[in-house]
Enzyme design. Sequence first.
Site, PDB file in Angstrom:
ATOM      1  CE  LYS A  35       7.334  -8.132  -3.831  1.00 57.42           C
ATOM      2  NZ  LYS A  35       7.209  -9.387  -4.602  1.00 57.42           N
ATOM      3  CE1 TYR A 257     -18.193  16.139  -3.699  1.00 52.99           C
ATOM      4  CE2 TYR A 257     -16.486  14.885  -2.566  1.00 52.99           C
ATOM      5  CZ  TYR A 257     -16.932  16.061  -3.148  1.00 52.99           C
ATOM      6  OH  TYR A 257     -16.109  17.159  -3.171  1.00 52.99           O
TER       7      TYR A 257
HETATM    8  C1  LIG Z   1       7.122 -10.367  -3.602  1.00 54.33           C
HETATM    9  C2  LIG Z   1       7.781 -11.686  -3.631  1.00 54.33           C
HETATM   10  C3  LIG Z   1       7.875 -12.449  -2.469  1.00 54.33           C
HETATM   11  C4  LIG Z   1       7.228 -12.039  -1.161  1.00 54.33           C
HETATM   12  O1  LIG Z   1       5.861 -12.365  -1.201  1.00 54.33           O
HETATM   13  P1  LIG Z   1       4.967 -12.212   0.117  1.00 54.33           P
HETATM   14  O2  LIG Z   1       3.674 -12.813  -0.261  1.00 54.33           O
HETATM   15  O3  LIG Z   1       4.857 -10.744   0.371  1.00 54.33           O
HETATM   16  O4  LIG Z   1       5.695 -12.910   1.183  1.00 54.33           O
HETATM   17  C5  LIG Z   1       8.570 -13.635  -2.521  1.00 54.33           C
HETATM   18  N1  LIG Z   1       9.130 -14.061  -3.682  1.00 54.33           N
HETATM   19  C6  LIG Z   1       9.039 -13.361  -4.823  1.00 54.33           C
HETATM   20  C7  LIG Z   1       9.656 -13.890  -6.057  1.00 54.33           C
HETATM   21  C8  LIG Z   1       8.359 -12.155  -4.839  1.00 54.33           C
HETATM   22  O5  LIG Z   1       8.267 -11.462  -5.973  1.00 54.33           O
END
Ligand SMILES: *Cc1c(COP(=O)(O)O)cnc(C)c1O
Length: 365
Positions: A35, A257
């Site tokens: 994702k 800054y």
């Molecule tokens: C994003 C997600 C994961 C992966 O999580 P990590 O901490 O990056 O391993 C697993 N299961 C679901 C439902 C997620 O949304």
Amino acid sequence: MPRPIGAVIHTAALAHNLARARAAADGARIFAVVKADAYGHGIERAYPGLRGADGFALLDIAEAERIRALGWRGPVLLLEGCFEARDLEACSRLALWHVIHRAEQIDWLARHKSAVPQRVFLKLNSGMNRLGFAPEAFRGAWLRLSGLAQVDDITLMTHFSDADGAPGVAAQRAAFDAACEGLAGERSLCNSAATLRFAPADAALRADWVRAGILSYGSSPDHPLHDSAHWQLMPAMSLRSELIATQHLAPGASVGYGSTFTADVPMRIGVVACGYADGYPRSAKAGTPVLVDGVRCRLVGRVSMDMLTVDLAPVPAAGVGSPVTLWGRDAQGRVLGIDEVAHGAGTIGYELMCALAPRVPVSAD
Ligand SMILES: *Cc1c(COP(=O)(O)O)cnc(C)c1O
């Protein structure tokens, strides 16, 4: 010459990290979670390193299309399921598996016309309180789904809120076991933190599928408790630049800054071509580590849009053109963990990698 900044995606590191997930979750199949454009790495660039996974988990149909376009014919799971009824047509067309986390998604399925039944992941809310059926509604949802001709197979899943911290997974895991008792179907519980911390000693927790996100990219899910070296993970993204100027500060002189940093001794400062418009966090505090010529230096002064400044005391030979690594590894293999940089900015490695800015050229090795 283009501005001397770039990110490198390390294909071999992705494959190495996936192998770590396999070792930790021996016997389970692995979803590589891609994702958010593979956590900022780019789905197409990450794919060659992650194609050894058993499936890909992601968020929307556009990302699923991209994985299919790369030639992936195996499982693809939509982690938030369908957002509207007609997404089911894309699920049929692209052979996507999808999460069912609320009743309306079952209504859509019941009305969906398709010759080929679909595989769904029925999600229990075991305490995270974002997505999923409450334990008392879970069995009813399972019964409804298992009565539908549109459904081929039901996997039972949940997601942990505290796998990376002191509470661990015990309470949510017990809620899952209770809600699933007697229900047929494969199971999927673990994210990265649960996979690394708890799955090696617990076959029932490993279950049938783990969902490996952050670990695939080489960041430690439970930093600062453990760093990526502890988990034997390798950085999959390096953000590199160069010094484009140096400055001498007399005692009493400031840099950047707001003049937030003032020298109390004579100092040599390196100016790095990297700022918050490249994805480097503006919130990074003085002292956040930066590699110059492979040597750890400290950030001083405020991060600006296009530049940041470092104290060159540890690396007196450095000058304009010296290589700088903001996170990941340098050309000689010296590593600065993204988690350490994130820590200096009050955030987590996830956020930094996802926020790599579009203006940064990216290559893969
Ligand atoms: C994003 C997600 C994961 C992966 O999580 P990590 O901490 O990056 O391993 C697993 N299961 C679901 C439902 C997620 O949304």
